[in-house]
Motif scaffolding. Structure first.
Motif, PDB file in Angstrom:
ATOM      1  N   ARG A  80      -1.868  -4.461  -9.050  1.00 50.25           N
ATOM      2  CA  ARG A  80      -2.573  -3.185  -9.201  1.00 50.25           C
ATOM      3  C   ARG A  80      -1.647  -1.998  -8.965  1.00 50.25           C
ATOM      4  N   ALA A  81      -0.691  -2.184  -8.049  1.00 42.68           N
ATOM      5  CA  ALA A  81       0.213  -1.076  -7.716  1.00 42.68           C
ATOM      6  C   ALA A  81       1.451  -1.039  -8.623  1.00 42.68           C
ATOM      7  N   GLU A 128      -4.414 -12.610  -2.831  1.00 45.47           N
ATOM      8  CA  GLU A 128      -4.647 -11.212  -2.423  1.00 45.47           C
ATOM      9  C   GLU A 128      -3.392 -10.363  -2.628  1.00 45.47           C
ATOM     10  N   LEU A 129      -2.246 -10.866  -2.171  1.00 45.70           N
ATOM     11  CA  LEU A 129      -1.010 -10.074  -2.266  1.00 45.70           C
ATOM     12  C   LEU A 129      -0.595  -9.873  -3.720  1.00 45.70           C
ATOM     13  N   LYS A 130      -0.758 -10.915  -4.511  1.00 48.79           N
ATOM     14  CA  LYS A 130      -0.379 -10.821  -5.915  1.00 48.79           C
ATOM     15  C   LYS A 130      -1.231  -9.753  -6.612  1.00 48.79           C
ATOM     16  N   GLU A 131      -2.529  -9.742  -6.299  1.00 52.34           N
ATOM     17  CA  GLU A 131      -3.432  -8.771  -6.918  1.00 52.34           C
ATOM     18  C   GLU A 131      -3.085  -7.343  -6.453  1.00 52.34           C
ATOM     19  N   ALA A 158       0.838  -1.217   0.000  1.00 52.05           N
ATOM     20  CA  ALA A 158       0.000   0.000   0.000  1.00 52.05           C
ATOM     21  C   ALA A 158       0.863   1.253   0.000  1.00 52.05           C
ATOM     22  N   SER A 159       2.118   1.131   0.462  1.00 54.31           N
ATOM     23  CA  SER A 159       2.962   2.329   0.465  1.00 54.31           C
ATOM     24  C   SER A 159       4.001   2.299  -0.668  1.00 54.31           C
ATOM     25  N   GLY A 160       3.710   1.507  -1.684  1.00 54.41           N
ATOM     26  CA  GLY A 160       4.512   1.595  -2.911  1.00 54.41           C
ATOM     27  C   GLY A 160       5.841   0.871  -2.884  1.00 54.41           C
ATOM     28  N   LYS A 161       5.961  -0.151  -2.018  1.00 56.26           N
ATOM     29  CA  LYS A 161       7.245  -0.853  -1.931  1.00 56.26           C
ATOM     30  C   LYS A 161       7.118  -2.288  -2.461  1.00 56.26           C
TER      31      LYS A 161
END
Ligand code: HSE
Length: 338
Positions: free
Chosen positions: A140-141, A133-136, A114-117
């Motif tokens: 998305r990011a 979930e994490l892969k998606e 969520a913080s772009g890392k």
């Protein structure tokens, strides 16, 4: 490329030892460790980078509080604040695996993405329990999520299946996915008793913090879940698997197998239909019977190549540290080409 390490035990220290020892070979990548966060032994953040020998020395002395003071050094942020606010490009998650709910590592990964890392894991929990979930979130990011170290340490079992074999259809993955139990079984074949062999596996850094996960088959099961998710996009849970470890195998069983020209091995099998982990008595001529010590092996059954087998380290400080490094190198090549 700036790195924040979450967890700084055997595996995290294994990675920074490699960064120290291979500094010249890896110089072009300009890796910098800017943060190290532990749950009980302090946190450190310096936006311009931490000194690796000092980091290792401080852990030898008992914790990050022994790291020398300096201008710009922050010791006050908690783990989540570090993940959210530090200037790292990549979060390396190497806290202990929790196979019940994957926490707190799962939330650490969520905050990182969520913080772009980018996220690299040695911790099996979040991938075994929440890969989709994490892969998606990563997709998305526009971020990378890599976890080579979770299965067969640094031996490129996932990279082989997901990159090198792309285009083949894999119908089964089968092999020895736990170093500790394979080490114990091998030592028992040599006459050592179970408890002494387990002690030795712990001393050598193969075993999980709680070795019940190893000997009960749960660690191999978590790797089977990771393979099921990564290869077959299957959202399996451990409750849907049949899992048996090596705790019921006695010295007499090992001797009886040897007398019959056989060996016990803990075998994980993963197909698009499901997964299992159980000890099997294999003839000594079987390729998996010849895999000894903390070595692991996986055979991918494919349509275009038939069986492809990879044998290599399955556990260990340097071996798992290398798994993390291999992912960092991939991220560096893709996202930070020099
Ligand atoms: N405890 C694990 C093993 C470490 O023995 O295989 C590597 O995941």
């Amino acid at each position: 490329m700036k790195i924040a390490l979450i967890g700084f035990g055997t595996v995290g220290q294994g990675l920074v030892e490699i960064l120290r020892d291979k500094a010249e070979q890896l110089a072009d990548y300009r890796f910098e460790v800017v943060a190290v966060a532990t749950q009980r032994r302090g946190t450190l953040y310096h936006p311009d980078g931490l000194d690796i020998p000092d980091l290792l020395k401080s852990m030898e002395l008992g914790g990050l509080s022994y790291y020398p003071d300096g201008i710009g050094l922050n010791r006050d942020w908690d783990v989540t604040t570090i993940i959210r606010q530090c200037n790292a490009d990549v979060i390396v998650e190497c806290t202990h695996t929790n196979l019940t709910n994957a926490q707190p590592a799962l939330d650490f990964c969520r905050v990182a993405l969520a913080s772009g890392k980018h996220v690299v894991l040695a911790n099996k929990g979040p991938i075994a329990l929440a890969y989709a979930e994490l892969k998606e979130s990563a997709r998305r990011a526009g971020l990378l999520l890599r976890f080579e170290a979770t299965v067969m340490a640094g031996t490129p079992s996932l990279r082989l299946a997901m990159n090198a074999l792309e285009g083949c259809t894999i119908t089964q993955a089968r092999g020895i996915l736990n170093g500790t139990t394979n080490y114990i079984l091998t030592q028992m074949e040599g006459g050592m008793d179970y408890a002494a062999a387990l002690d030795e596996a712990q001393r050598l850094g193969y075993a999980e913090a709680d070795p019940t996960a190893d000997v009960g088959g749960w660690d191999a099961a978590s790797k089977a879940l990771i393979l099921a998710a990564a290869l077959f996009e299957q959202k399996l849970t451990v409750e849907q698997m049949s899992v048996e470890g090596i705790t019921n195998i006695t010295a007499a069983d090992v001797q009886a197998a040897a007398a019959a020209g056989e060996r016990w091995r803990l075998i994980a099998t993963v197909t698009p239909q499901g997964a299992s982990v159980r000890p099997l008595r294999l003839p000594i001529t079987h390729p998996l019977a010849g895999v000894s010590g903390a070595t692991n092996a996986v055979t991918y059954t494919t349509d275009l190549l038939g069986d492809v087998t990879l044998v290599g380290a399955g556990a260990g400080r340097q071996q798992t540290g290398f798994g993390l490094l291999s992912d960092l190198l991939e991220i560096a090549r893709v996202k930070f080409p020099y």
